[in-house]
Design a protein around this motif. Sequence first.
Motif, PDB file in Angstrom:
ATOM      1  N   LEU A 131       0.846  -1.188   0.000  1.00  0.00           N
ATOM      2  CA  LEU A 131       0.000   0.000   0.000  1.00  0.00           C
ATOM      3  C   LEU A 131       0.883   1.239   0.000  1.00  0.00           C
ATOM      4  CD1 LEU A 131      -2.609  -0.981   2.766  1.00  0.00           C
ATOM      5  CD2 LEU A 131      -2.708  -1.430   0.297  1.00  0.00           C
ATOM      6  N   ILE A 132       0.595   2.163  -0.892  1.00  0.00           N
ATOM      7  CA  ILE A 132       1.247   3.466  -0.892  1.00  0.00           C
ATOM      8  C   ILE A 132       0.205   4.474  -0.407  1.00  0.00           C
ATOM      9  CG2 ILE A 132       2.388   5.236  -2.301  1.00  0.00           C
ATOM     10  CD1 ILE A 132       3.214   2.965  -4.211  1.00  0.00           C
ATOM     11  N   TRP A 133       0.503   5.150   0.693  1.00  0.00           N
ATOM     12  CA  TRP A 133      -0.515   5.941   1.368  1.00  0.00           C
ATOM     13  C   TRP A 133       0.070   7.230   1.938  1.00  0.00           C
ATOM     14  CZ3 TRP A 133       0.567   6.082   6.731  1.00  0.00           C
ATOM     15  CH2 TRP A 133       1.429   5.098   7.193  1.00  0.00           C
ATOM     16  N   GLU A 134      -0.773   8.036   2.555  1.00  0.00           N
ATOM     17  CA  GLU A 134      -0.352   9.338   3.054  1.00  0.00           C
ATOM     18  C   GLU A 134      -0.385   9.371   4.586  1.00  0.00           C
ATOM     19  OE1 GLU A 134      -1.786  14.037   3.026  1.00  0.00           O
ATOM     20  OE2 GLU A 134      -2.877  12.535   1.863  1.00  0.00           O
ATOM     21  N   PHE A 135       0.646   9.967   5.178  1.00  0.00           N
ATOM     22  CA  PHE A 135       0.628  10.247   6.619  1.00  0.00           C
ATOM     23  C   PHE A 135      -0.288  11.444   6.844  1.00  0.00           C
ATOM     24  CE2 PHE A 135       4.740   8.035   6.215  1.00  0.00           C
ATOM     25  CZ  PHE A 135       4.598   7.085   7.218  1.00  0.00           C
ATOM     26  N   SER A 136      -1.580  11.194   6.753  1.00  0.00           N
ATOM     27  CA  SER A 136      -2.567  12.276   6.725  1.00  0.00           C
ATOM     28  C   SER A 136      -2.750  12.960   8.076  1.00  0.00           C
ATOM     29  CB  SER A 136      -3.917  11.733   6.245  1.00  0.00           C
ATOM     30  OG  SER A 136      -4.320  10.614   7.010  1.00  0.00           O
ATOM     31  N   ALA A 137      -2.292  12.332   9.162  1.00  0.00           N
ATOM     32  CA  ALA A 137      -2.440  12.944  10.488  1.00  0.00           C
ATOM     33  C   ALA A 137      -1.325  13.936  10.802  1.00  0.00           C
ATOM     34  CB  ALA A 137      -2.486  11.865  11.571  1.00  0.00           C
ATOM     35  N   LEU A 168       4.645  10.337   2.318  1.00  0.00           N
ATOM     36  CA  LEU A 168       4.127   9.074   1.813  1.00  0.00           C
ATOM     37  C   LEU A 168       4.594   7.899   2.662  1.00  0.00           C
ATOM     38  CD1 LEU A 168       4.558   9.510  -2.045  1.00  0.00           C
ATOM     39  CD2 LEU A 168       2.445   9.657  -0.717  1.00  0.00           C
ATOM     40  N   GLY A 169       3.687   6.947   2.898  1.00  0.00           N
ATOM     41  CA  GLY A 169       4.003   5.725   3.620  1.00  0.00           C
ATOM     42  C   GLY A 169       3.928   4.521   2.700  1.00  0.00           C
ATOM     43  N   LEU A 170       4.621   3.454   3.090  1.00  0.00           N
ATOM     44  CA  LEU A 170       4.643   2.212   2.319  1.00  0.00           C
ATOM     45  C   LEU A 170       4.473   1.049   3.287  1.00  0.00           C
ATOM     46  CD1 LEU A 170       5.251   0.752  -0.433  1.00  0.00           C
ATOM     47  CD2 LEU A 170       7.642   0.715   0.294  1.00  0.00           C
ATOM     48  N   SER A 171       3.475   0.212   3.069  1.00  0.00           N
ATOM     49  CA  SER A 171       3.203  -0.900   3.970  1.00  0.00           C
ATOM     50  C   SER A 171       2.888  -2.165   3.192  1.00  0.00           C
ATOM     51  CB  SER A 171       2.010  -0.579   4.890  1.00  0.00           C
ATOM     52  OG  SER A 171       2.293   0.518   5.723  1.00  0.00           O
TER      53      SER A 171
END
Length: 222
Positions: free
Chosen positions: A56-62, A97-100
């Motif tokens: 998953l490529i995602w956002e550190f939205s917090a 951006l985060g990667l999990s």
Amino acid sequence: MEILPIAHFESPFPSKFGIPKQSGLVSELRGRIVFTREYRNRDALRGLENFDYIWLIWEFSANKHKANSLVVRPPLLGGNTRIGVFATRSPFRPNNLGLSSVRIDSIDLDTTRGPIINVLGADLMDGTPIYDIKPYIVYADSHPDVRNGFVDSTPIRRLKVVIPEQLATRLAPEQLSALRKTLELDPRPHYHDDATKVYGMPFCDMDIHFRVNGDTLYVIED
């Protein structure tokens, strides 16, 4: 380049406090990937049922503030040693951006919200925007017996966790196991060491309060 979310994540963690700092550390944690309206098409997932893991490529939205430094202090090193941001997985990054890597538990193709991917072991907060999904492939993504920087010499510290029976009975067995393993990882900021301080952490529509004394974490009943 402009990128927009293709999905959002549903998690038992409505805030970032307490979330495991890496995916896979708490394999019992359940979550759901719910696609935005534009991508609610089962054709986009055709063939994904033949894979066990996805990236998953995602956002550190917090994160409320833009990263203003190229060095960070990894919690694994006690929060005191400075390391270059690109030598860490810090959430405070130039592009946020985060990667999990998460395990696929099941895929529901026909729901009122379109196809939903149920996953295990994610380190994402509830509502996290997801920008892309890619299958995990062993020959390309797995590199055993390689160096892992400061991680090789700094083992993860796990606490003993004491949960009152009255609170434990309010959770399903899998939820209780996920909570226990999450707390074992010590959610506190790593520079905190006050045995009298009580911390609060939302989890599965519950407010979990705890304190830590030495190597033991005590959950406190409401």
